[in-house]
Design a protein around this motif. Structure first.
Motif, PDB file in Angstrom:
ATOM      1  N   ASP A 271      -8.136  -2.971   3.745  1.00 23.19           N
ATOM      2  CA  ASP A 271      -8.768  -1.667   3.924  1.00 23.19           C
ATOM      3  C   ASP A 271      -7.738  -0.661   4.400  1.00 23.19           C
ATOM      4  O   ASP A 271      -6.580  -0.990   4.655  1.00 23.19           O
ATOM      5  N   SER A 272      -8.155   0.593   4.533  1.00 20.66           N
ATOM      6  CA  SER A 272      -7.202   1.654   4.849  1.00 20.66           C
ATOM      7  C   SER A 272      -6.586   1.477   6.231  1.00 20.66           C
ATOM      8  O   SER A 272      -5.441   1.876   6.450  1.00 20.66           O
ATOM      9  N   PHE A 273      -7.332   0.888   7.163  1.00 20.22           N
ATOM     10  CA  PHE A 273      -6.794   0.666   8.507  1.00 20.22           C
ATOM     11  C   PHE A 273      -5.576  -0.254   8.464  1.00 20.22           C
ATOM     12  O   PHE A 273      -4.510   0.064   9.008  1.00 20.22           O
ATOM     13  N   LEU A 274      -5.723  -1.384   7.797  1.00 18.43           N
ATOM     14  CA  LEU A 274      -4.627  -2.337   7.750  1.00 18.43           C
ATOM     15  C   LEU A 274      -3.474  -1.813   6.903  1.00 18.43           C
ATOM     16  O   LEU A 274      -2.306  -2.054   7.206  1.00 18.43           O
ATOM     17  N   ASN A 275      -3.791  -1.099   5.855  1.00 21.63           N
ATOM     18  CA  ASN A 275      -2.725  -0.484   5.062  1.00 21.63           C
ATOM     19  C   ASN A 275      -1.965   0.549   5.886  1.00 21.63           C
ATOM     20  O   ASN A 275      -0.753   0.707   5.742  1.00 21.63           O
ATOM     21  N   LEU A 276      -2.699   1.262   6.746  1.00 22.81           N
ATOM     22  CA  LEU A 276      -2.066   2.276   7.587  1.00 22.81           C
ATOM     23  C   LEU A 276      -1.082   1.640   8.559  1.00 22.81           C
ATOM     24  O   LEU A 276       0.100   2.008   8.592  1.00 22.81           O
ATOM     25  N   ILE A 277      -1.543   0.685   9.359  1.00 20.00           N
ATOM     26  CA  ILE A 277      -0.657   0.141  10.390  1.00 20.00           C
ATOM     27  C   ILE A 277       0.430  -0.744   9.793  1.00 20.00           C
ATOM     28  O   ILE A 277       1.454  -0.992  10.434  1.00 20.00           O
ATOM     29  N   SER A 278       0.207  -1.217   8.555  1.00 15.66           N
ATOM     30  CA  SER A 278       1.265  -2.004   7.919  1.00 15.66           C
ATOM     31  C   SER A 278       2.449  -1.138   7.538  1.00 15.66           C
ATOM     32  O   SER A 278       3.532  -1.659   7.232  1.00 15.66           O
ATOM     33  N   ARG A 279       2.277   0.181   7.551  1.00 14.91           N
ATOM     34  CA  ARG A 279       3.368   1.094   7.200  1.00 14.91           C
ATOM     35  C   ARG A 279       4.330   1.298   8.358  1.00 14.91           C
ATOM     36  O   ARG A 279       5.417   1.841   8.188  1.00 14.91           O
TER      37      ARG A 279
END
Length: 468
Positions: A266-274
C-alpha cells in the motif's frame, strides 16, 4: 549632444532594471522569503526607481544608482539551494552581557540556510578596481569590514552563522583575493550560482526580444568559516555521542525495505520504503557513529505532525469509509473535530499526502528526537486505531531516534507562548543535526522567522488520527 542621448538611454535602462527587480521580488514565493524581507526589497527597489524618475540624466545620477546591488541580492535569493531566508538587507547588532547594544552593528544582505548550515551573505556589486583592502579617503576598507563582521558573527548566538559568504558580483582582483585567503582563511564556495540572468519583453510585432540581461560569469564567491577550529559536521561532539540510537537499532534487526513492501502493498509502505535505512556498518559503529551517519546521507528531522500524517487512516485509503459513514455517527465519534476531520478528508482526496511527502523523504534518512518519539507513541496509544497503531510501529522501526539535543542558538531564544520549550527542543535538535524539520506547525516557524533566525524547515498539510 550624443553624450546626453547615451546618458538618457542609460537612465531609462536603469529604470527598466528597477521595474524588473520589483517584478522579480513580487514573484518570489513567501515560502522562500519572509513577507518582511519581501517588503524590504520592494522598498529598496521602489526607492531607486523614484530617485531615477525625479532625476534628470547626468553622470552623477548614473554613478549613484544602486540597482546592481539589489539585482545581485535577488539573483542569490532565486538560487534553489538558498533556503530558510529570514532577513534581507538589514543591520545586525550584538547585545552585551548587560543587555545594552554594543557599537558593533554590521549590515548583512541575506541571512539564510545553505547546505543545511546557517550563513550570512554579503554582496558587493562594486567594480573590482574600486575595492580597497585598507582604509582610504572614501572607505574604511574591506579588511576592516570583514573583521567587524566576523566579530559580530562570533558574538551572536541566535543569529550566529557557521560561515560568512562573500559574493562579489563583478569579481575580485588577485591581490584582494589573496589577502582574504591569507588573513581570513577564505576559500572558494562549494556550491555553484547560476551565471546568467535574462529577462524578456514583447515588442509591437509580438516577437520576443531580450531587453535586460546580466551575466555573473565573473562573480567571485568566497566562504569564511566563523569558527574554523570547530567540527563542521556536528557542532558539539560530546552531545553527538549522546545521540546514538536509543532504540531504533534493536527494532530494525532483520528488517529490510523489500520484506516490508511484500508484507502489505500500500502507499504507506511504499512511502517509508523510499527512505534510506541504516547500513549494517553504521548500525554497529562506535562513538563516531553520528559522523558516519551524517556522511552517509542527508537527514530529515520529523516533528510529531508528519508522523501522524503518515500513519493516519485518512492518508491510507480511509476517506471513502469516512464519507459513507452517517454524519450523526461521525459527529458523535469526533465531537467538535468533525469539520476538521472532514476538511482533511477532502484535502486528501484532492492532494494525497503520501505523494507530497514522498518527494521530500525520498533518499533521505528519517530521524526523530526522544521527545517526539514519546509524544507520538502516547498520541497513537490514546487516539489511534488498530491500523494506525500497526503503521506507527513499522514507521518507528524506520527512524533513527536521537536524544533531545537542541542547538545552542535555538536555546538562546527566550521561551514564550509562541516559542514553547517543547518546540524549541524538537526544532533545535534538527538544527543541531543540520537537518531540516518536517512539520505542520507553521505558527512556530513564523515565530522563529520573526526573531531573524534562519531555520531550515519543510511544511506539510496536517492529518489527524481517526481511531481506525
Amino acid at each position: 549632444m550624443k553624450e546626453e542621448r547615451v546618458n538618457g538611454e542609460q537612465l531609462e535602462l536603469a529604470k527598466k532594471r528597477c521595474r524588473n527587480v520589483i517584478e522579480s521580488v513580487s514573484s518570489i514565493s513567501t515560502n522562500k522569503i519572509t513577507p518582511s524581507s519581501q517588503r524590504t526589497l520592494l522598498k529598496l527597489a521602489r526607492s531607486e526607481l523614484a530617485f531615477l524618475s525625479r532625476s534628470s540624466f547626468s553622470l552623477h545620477t548614473l554613478r549613484s544608482v544602486n540597482i546592481g546591488h539589489i539585482e545581485a541580492v535577488v539573483h542569490i535569493l532565486q538560487q534553489p539551494f538558498v533556503t530558510g531566508v529570514s532577513r534581507v538587507c538589514k543591520s545586525i547588532s550584538v547585545s552585551s552581557i548587560s543587555g545594552q547594544k554594543t557599537a558593533d552593528v554590521v549590515y548583512v544582505d541575506i541571512v539564510c540556510t545553505l547546505n543545511r548550515n546557517p550563513v550570512w551573505i554579503i554582496v558587493s556589486d562594486r567594480n573590482p578596481k574600486y575595492i580597497s583592502w585598507n582604509e582610504s579617503h572614501s572607505s574604511k576598507g574591506l579588511k576592516f569590514r570583514i573583521e567587524k563582521l566576523l566579530a559580530v558573527a562570533r558574538s551572536s548566538v541566535a543569529l550566529k552563522p557557521s560561515s560568512v559568504i562573500l559574493f562579489f558580483s563583478n569579481g575580485l582582483s588577485g591581490v584582494i583575493y589573496e589577502k582574504l585567503r591569507e588573513e581570513f582563511g577564505a576559500a572558494e564556495f562549494g556550491l555553484e550560482f547560476t551565471v546568467f540572468d535574462c529577462d524578456f519583453s514583447e515588442d509591437l510585432e509580438q516577437d520576443w526580444v531580450n531587453v535586460l540581461a546580466r551575466t555573473y560569469r565573473e562573480a567571485s564567491v568566497l566562504e569564511i568559516r566563523v569558527n574554523p577550529t570547530k567540527d563542521d559536521g556536528v557542532s558539539n561532539l560530546d552531545c553527538a555521542e549522546d545521540t546514538l540510537l536509543l532504540e531504533a537499532a534493536e527494532q530494525q534487526q532483520g528488517f529490510t525495505k523489500d520484506q516490508m513492501v511484500r508484507e502489505r502493498d500500500d502507499s504507506f509502505l511504499n512511502l517509508i520504503s523510499r527512505m534510506t535505512f541504516l547500513s549494517s556498518e553504521a548500525k554497529n559503529a562506535d562513538s563516531n557513529t553520528p559522523r558516519i551517519l551524517l556522511q552517509e546521507c542527508e537527514y530529515i528531522n520529523f516533528d510529531t505532525t508528519p508522523l501522524i500524517a503518515v500513519v493516519s487512516e485518512i492518508s491510507n485509503g480511509g476517506c471513502e469509509k469516512l464519507l459513507v459513514t452517517p454524519e450523526a455517527e461521525l459527529r458523535e465519534k469526533y465531537k467538535g473535530n468533525y469539520e476538521f476531520v472532514i476538511g482533511q478528508v477532502m484535502s486528501e482526496i484532492q492532494n494525497p499526502i503520501h505523494v507530497d511527502l514522498g518527494s521530500v523523504i525520498s533518499g533521505k534518512r528519517g530521524m526523530i528526537c526522544q521527545s517526539v518519539c514519546s509524544e507520538f507513541k502516547e498520541l497513537v496509544s490514546m487516539c489511534g486505531g488498530p491500523n494506525e497503531k500497526f503503521r506507527a510501529d513499522l514507521l518507528l522501526r524506520c527512524l533513527k531516534v536521537v536524544a533531545d539535543c537542541p542547538s545552542e542558538r535555538m536555546m538562546s531564544l527566550p521561551t514564550t507562548r509562541k516559542l514553547a520549550m517543547k518546540n524549541k527542543i524538537v526544532f533545535g535538535t534538527g538544527d543541531y543535526w543540520h537537518a531540516p524539520t518536517l512539520t505542520a506547525n507553521m505558527a512556530f516557524v513564523r515565530a522563529i522567522s520573526q526573531t531573524g533566525m534562519s531555520l531550515f524547515t519543510i511544511g506539510h498539510r496536517p492529518r489527524a488520527l481517526t481511531g481506525d
